[in-house]
Design an enzyme around this catalytic site. Structure first.
Site, PDB file in Angstrom:
ATOM      1  N   TYR A  54       0.714  -1.074  -0.098  1.00  0.00           N
ATOM      2  CA  TYR A  54       0.045  -0.065   0.178  1.00  0.00           C
ATOM      3  C   TYR A  54       0.871   1.373  -0.006  1.00  0.00           C
ATOM      4  O   TYR A  54       1.921   1.248   0.753  1.00  0.00           O
ATOM      5  CB  TYR A  54      -0.925  -0.061   1.142  1.00  0.00           C
ATOM      6  CG  TYR A  54      -2.133  -0.850   1.029  1.00  0.00           C
ATOM      7  CD1 TYR A  54      -2.299  -1.647  -0.017  1.00  0.00           C
ATOM      8  CD2 TYR A  54      -2.960  -1.046   2.045  1.00  0.00           C
ATOM      9  CE1 TYR A  54      -3.436  -2.559  -0.231  1.00  0.00           C
ATOM     10  CE2 TYR A  54      -4.137  -2.270   2.101  1.00  0.00           C
ATOM     11  CZ  TYR A  54      -4.135  -2.817   0.783  1.00  0.00           C
ATOM     12  OH  TYR A  54      -5.420  -3.855   0.557  1.00  0.00           O
ATOM     13  N   ASN A 160      -7.773 -12.834  -2.498  1.00  0.00           N
ATOM     14  CA  ASN A 160      -8.163 -12.781  -3.799  1.00  0.00           C
ATOM     15  C   ASN A 160      -7.767 -14.384  -4.228  1.00  0.00           C
ATOM     16  O   ASN A 160      -7.514 -14.609  -5.419  1.00  0.00           O
ATOM     17  CB  ASN A 160      -7.158 -11.963  -4.485  1.00  0.00           C
ATOM     18  CG  ASN A 160      -7.447 -10.385  -4.045  1.00  0.00           C
ATOM     19  OD1 ASN A 160      -8.643 -10.033  -4.280  1.00  0.00           O
ATOM     20  ND2 ASN A 160      -6.494  -9.599  -3.701  1.00  0.00           N
ATOM     21  N   TRP A 210     -13.273  -6.505   0.375  1.00  0.00           N
ATOM     22  CA  TRP A 210     -12.718  -5.144   0.301  1.00  0.00           C
ATOM     23  C   TRP A 210     -13.583  -4.548  -0.938  1.00  0.00           C
ATOM     24  O   TRP A 210     -14.393  -4.933  -1.578  1.00  0.00           O
ATOM     25  CB  TRP A 210     -11.123  -5.369  -0.319  1.00  0.00           C
ATOM     26  CG  TRP A 210     -10.937  -6.405  -1.517  1.00  0.00           C
ATOM     27  CD1 TRP A 210     -10.331  -7.460  -1.403  1.00  0.00           C
ATOM     28  CD2 TRP A 210     -10.661  -5.995  -2.843  1.00  0.00           C
ATOM     29  NE1 TRP A 210     -10.102  -7.791  -2.715  1.00  0.00           N
ATOM     30  CE2 TRP A 210     -10.294  -6.794  -3.678  1.00  0.00           C
ATOM     31  CE3 TRP A 210     -11.093  -4.594  -3.459  1.00  0.00           C
ATOM     32  CZ2 TRP A 210      -9.845  -7.006  -4.910  1.00  0.00           C
ATOM     33  CZ3 TRP A 210     -10.937  -4.597  -5.008  1.00  0.00           C
ATOM     34  CH2 TRP A 210     -10.324  -5.781  -5.564  1.00  0.00           C
ATOM     35  N   SER A 211     -13.260  -3.072  -1.012  1.00  0.00           N
ATOM     36  CA  SER A 211     -14.011  -2.144  -1.755  1.00  0.00           C
ATOM     37  C   SER A 211     -15.467  -2.587  -1.549  1.00  0.00           C
ATOM     38  O   SER A 211     -16.194  -2.510  -2.561  1.00  0.00           O
ATOM     39  CB  SER A 211     -13.558  -2.480  -3.271  1.00  0.00           C
ATOM     40  OG  SER A 211     -12.319  -1.739  -3.467  1.00  0.00           O
ATOM     41  N   LEU A 213     -17.641  -0.240  -1.390  1.00  0.00           N
ATOM     42  CA  LEU A 213     -18.545   0.822  -1.976  1.00  0.00           C
ATOM     43  C   LEU A 213     -18.128   0.837  -3.472  1.00  0.00           C
ATOM     44  O   LEU A 213     -18.073   1.790  -4.209  1.00  0.00           O
ATOM     45  CB  LEU A 213     -18.147   2.032  -1.451  1.00  0.00           C
ATOM     46  CG  LEU A 213     -18.816   2.067   0.317  1.00  0.00           C
ATOM     47  CD1 LEU A 213     -18.602   3.553   0.785  1.00  0.00           C
ATOM     48  CD2 LEU A 213     -20.031   1.596   0.553  1.00  0.00           C
ATOM     49  N   GLY A 215     -15.190   0.874  -4.379  1.00  0.00           N
ATOM     50  CA  GLY A 215     -13.972   1.952  -4.701  1.00  0.00           C
ATOM     51  C   GLY A 215     -14.529   3.563  -4.808  1.00  0.00           C
ATOM     52  O   GLY A 215     -13.794   4.157  -5.649  1.00  0.00           O
ATOM     53  N   ARG A 217     -17.134   4.163  -6.832  1.00  0.00           N
ATOM     54  CA  ARG A 217     -18.142   4.013  -8.303  1.00  0.00           C
ATOM     55  C   ARG A 217     -19.571   3.851  -8.083  1.00  0.00           C
ATOM     56  O   ARG A 217     -20.305   4.536  -8.774  1.00  0.00           O
ATOM     57  CB  ARG A 217     -17.636   2.787  -8.977  1.00  0.00           C
ATOM     58  CG  ARG A 217     -16.351   2.875  -9.755  1.00  0.00           C
ATOM     59  CD  ARG A 217     -16.196   1.698 -10.942  1.00  0.00           C
ATOM     60  NE  ARG A 217     -15.983   0.492  -9.924  1.00  0.00           N
ATOM     61  CZ  ARG A 217     -16.722  -0.524 -10.219  1.00  0.00           C
ATOM     62  NH1 ARG A 217     -17.685  -0.617 -10.969  1.00  0.00           N
ATOM     63  NH2 ARG A 217     -16.092  -1.901  -9.326  1.00  0.00           N
TER      64      ARG A 217
HETATM   65  N1  LIG Z   1      -6.907  -7.531  -0.534  1.00  0.00           N
HETATM   66  C1  LIG Z   1      -7.062  -6.650  -1.700  1.00  0.00           C
HETATM   67  O1  LIG Z   1      -6.580  -6.984  -2.714  1.00  0.00           O
HETATM   68  C2  LIG Z   1      -7.500  -5.300  -1.352  1.00  0.00           C
HETATM   69  C3  LIG Z   1      -7.934  -4.385  -2.839  1.00  0.00           C
HETATM   70  C4  LIG Z   1      -8.364  -3.387  -2.696  1.00  0.00           C
HETATM   71  C5  LIG Z   1      -8.731  -2.864  -1.101  1.00  0.00           C
HETATM   72  N2  LIG Z   1      -8.538  -3.758  -0.137  1.00  0.00           N
HETATM   73  C6  LIG Z   1      -8.815  -3.123   1.441  1.00  0.00           C
HETATM   74  O2  LIG Z   1     -10.054  -2.773   1.385  1.00  0.00           O
HETATM   75  C7  LIG Z   1     -10.017  -1.394   1.760  1.00  0.00           C
HETATM   76  C8  LIG Z   1     -11.237  -0.624   1.208  1.00  0.00           C
HETATM   77  O3  LIG Z   1     -11.220  -0.401  -0.163  1.00  0.00           O
HETATM   78  P1  LIG Z   1     -11.664   0.802  -0.912  1.00  0.00           P
HETATM   79  O4  LIG Z   1     -10.998   2.119  -0.496  1.00  0.00           O
HETATM   80  O5  LIG Z   1     -11.754   0.450  -2.567  1.00  0.00           O
HETATM   81  O6  LIG Z   1     -13.123   1.000  -0.230  1.00  0.00           O
HETATM   82  P2  LIG Z   1     -14.482   1.663  -0.841  1.00  0.00           P
HETATM   83  O7  LIG Z   1     -15.178   1.922   0.469  1.00  0.00           O
HETATM   84  O8  LIG Z   1     -15.242   0.857  -1.810  1.00  0.00           O
HETATM   85  O9  LIG Z   1     -14.060   3.121  -1.586  1.00  0.00           O
HETATM   86  C9  LIG Z   1     -13.486   4.129  -0.935  1.00  0.00           C
HETATM   87  C10 LIG Z   1     -13.363   5.242  -1.906  1.00  0.00           C
HETATM   88  O10 LIG Z   1     -14.889   5.791  -1.758  1.00  0.00           O
HETATM   89  C11 LIG Z   1     -15.146   7.029  -1.559  1.00  0.00           C
HETATM   90  N3  LIG Z   1     -16.275   7.155  -0.942  1.00  0.00           N
HETATM   91  C12 LIG Z   1     -16.734   6.582  -0.034  1.00  0.00           C
HETATM   92  N4  LIG Z   1     -18.046   7.378   0.518  1.00  0.00           N
HETATM   93  C13 LIG Z   1     -18.245   8.155  -0.461  1.00  0.00           C
HETATM   94  C14 LIG Z   1     -19.753   9.114  -0.808  1.00  0.00           C
HETATM   95  N5  LIG Z   1     -20.617   8.895  -0.058  1.00  0.00           N
HETATM   96  N6  LIG Z   1     -19.540   9.552  -1.997  1.00  0.00           N
HETATM   97  C15 LIG Z   1     -18.368   9.603  -2.877  1.00  0.00           C
HETATM   98  N7  LIG Z   1     -17.311   8.909  -2.669  1.00  0.00           N
HETATM   99  C16 LIG Z   1     -17.150   8.023  -1.375  1.00  0.00           C
HETATM  100  C17 LIG Z   1     -13.948   7.299  -0.892  1.00  0.00           C
HETATM  101  O11 LIG Z   1     -13.550   8.635  -0.668  1.00  0.00           O
HETATM  102  P3  LIG Z   1     -13.313   9.480   0.645  1.00  0.00           P
HETATM  103  O12 LIG Z   1     -11.963   9.028   1.089  1.00  0.00           O
HETATM  104  O13 LIG Z   1     -13.289  10.713   0.112  1.00  0.00           O
HETATM  105  O14 LIG Z   1     -14.348   9.164   1.538  1.00  0.00           O
HETATM  106  C18 LIG Z   1     -12.786   6.438  -1.232  1.00  0.00           C
HETATM  107  O15 LIG Z   1     -12.177   7.012  -2.349  1.00  0.00           O
HETATM  108  C19 LIG Z   1      -8.695  -0.636   1.619  1.00  0.00           C
HETATM  109  O16 LIG Z   1      -8.481   0.240   2.179  1.00  0.00           O
HETATM  110  C20 LIG Z   1      -7.577  -2.142   1.602  1.00  0.00           C
HETATM  111  O17 LIG Z   1      -7.666  -2.180   3.163  1.00  0.00           O
HETATM  112  C21 LIG Z   1      -7.925  -4.910  -0.376  1.00  0.00           C
END
Ligand SMILES: NC(=O)c1ccc[n+]([C@@H]2O[C@H](COP(=O)([O-])OP(=O)(O)OC[C@H]3O[C@@H](n4cnc5c(N)ncnc54)[C@H](OP(=O)(O)O)[C@@H]3O)[C@@H](O)[C@H]2O)c1
Length: 301
Positions: A54, A160, A210-211, A213, A215, A217
């Site tokens: 990360y 994954n 993970w993700s 929301l 990411g 989208r």
């Molecule tokens: N194992 C793996 O391969 C893998 C891969 C990817 C991720 N992960 C883990 O999963 C965690 C979460 O993934 P993710 O960050 O993709 O999670 P996510 O919650 O799906 O996406 C987060 C993104 O959504 C935005 N967001 C949240 N609420 C919003 C809203 N109401 N309106 C507009 N945008 C909004 C956030 O922006 P703001 O920050 O501005 O709120 C941020 O950029 C990561 O931190 C990591 O620990 C693991």
């Protein structure tokens, strides 16, 4: 915030975890990251997800600095980290191609580095970040088993992995794997039908989603599915004490019988607070399916 055992022998995690993939996107100070971790703790979100890669290998170090600002904070949290993805970067100009490496030797080396960066003597859960197509399961398991025996990690898991990849590695483990961290959200529902979540349910191993929301989208006004989802969420909101789209999306994940644990990805403390409230939402069956239909843009077959 409820807690749950990831396996009969533990570890015990909070029902939702905080993810740190994007933590450096806003160029926060160590104090700011520390504040965010303390907000999580106050909400009962004690499980923090990170990974060696990360921030192109910089997030763990930043987390270690943030943890050090509050004596004892580390011991109040469960740290999940991962290793196995190696990409060319400023620290490794010698690398020509991004690649996976899940050999025992490489995992041990990476884990030792994670312990140093995070200034801790153990990791609560260590995950192989991606399946490495070139490594025998025996080799990966030997590394994980050694780390378990030495007490450097309290539990091992994967991320994954397909169900068959999980089965293979699990068969070689001295202590069963405790999770498969996978992409699972309203826009990515395949784990419900490709056997991944069935396996988690059968083994009593809660997946980490993970993700959750998609990411971000899910909030894209240009995205047709997002627009449909927002409309249905707005209709349902009243029935769930004014719940927002993201709260319904987290609740949707947690409703699956395999008991997925959403990994929250926002950098904003007010959104972490709002996410934590989703844990109390129990979606009615028809509402869960209505959200599926809206996100998938089709009727339930
Ligand atoms: N194992 C793996 O391969 C893998 C891969 C990817 C991720 N992960 C883990 O999963 C965690 C979460 O993934 P993710 O960050 O993709 O999670 P996510 O919650 O799906 O996406 C987060 C993104 O959504 C935005 N967001 C949240 N609420 C919003 C809203 N109401 N309106 C507009 N945008 C909004 C956030 O922006 P703001 O920050 O501005 O709120 C941020 O950029 C990561 O931190 C990591 O620990 C693991």
């Amino acid at each position: 915030m409820r807690r749950m055992k990831m396996s009969a022998q533990g570890p015990e995690f909070s029902r939702m975890a905080y993810g740190t993939w994007r933590v450096l996107d806003t160029q926060p100070t160590a104090q700011e990251i520390n504040r965010r971790l303390n907000v999580c703790l106050e909400l009962g979100i004690t499980t923090v997800d990170t990974a060696e890669i990360y921030g192109l290998y910089e997030v763990e170090k930043a987390l270690g600095e943030a943890l050090a600002l509050t004596p004892g904070l580390r011991d109040k949290l469960e740290i999940v980290t991962k290793a196995g993805i190696y990409v060319p970067c400023k620290y490794h100009p010698d690398r020509r191609t991004a690649h996976y490496n899940a050999t025992g030797e490489r995992l041990i080396k990476s884990l030792d580095k994670s312990l140093r960066w995070l200034s801790t003597d153990h990791i609560d859960l260590f995950l192989v970040h991606r399946p490495d197509w070139l490594t025998r399961a025996d080799d990966t398991a030997a590394g994980l088993n050694r780390l378990l025996a030495e007490g450097k990690i309290r539990a091992a898991g994967v991320s994954n992995y397909s169900a068959s990849q999980f089965d293979l590695l699990n068969a070689r483990m001295a202590q069963p794997l405790v999770t498969n961290q996978i992409e699972f959200n309203l826009f990515h529902v395949e784990p419900m039908t490709d056997g991944t979540l069935h396996q988690c349910e059968r083994l009593g191993v809660p997946p980490m989603a993970w993700s959750p929301l998609a990411g971000g989208r899910m909030f894209d006004p240009e995205n047709r599915a997002a627009k449909g989802l927002a409309a249905v969420a707005a209709e349902l909101s009243e029935r769930y004490a004014g719940a927002t789209l993201e709260q319904l999306a987290y609740a949707w994940i947690m409703a699956h019988p395999s008991r997925p644990l959403p990994v929250i990805g926002t950098n904003r403390t007010e959104r972490i607070r709002s996410a934590a409230q989703a844990e109390a939402i129990t979606l009615a069956r028809e509402d869960w399916y209505a959200l599926w239909e809206a996100a998938q843009g089709r009727k339930v077959p």
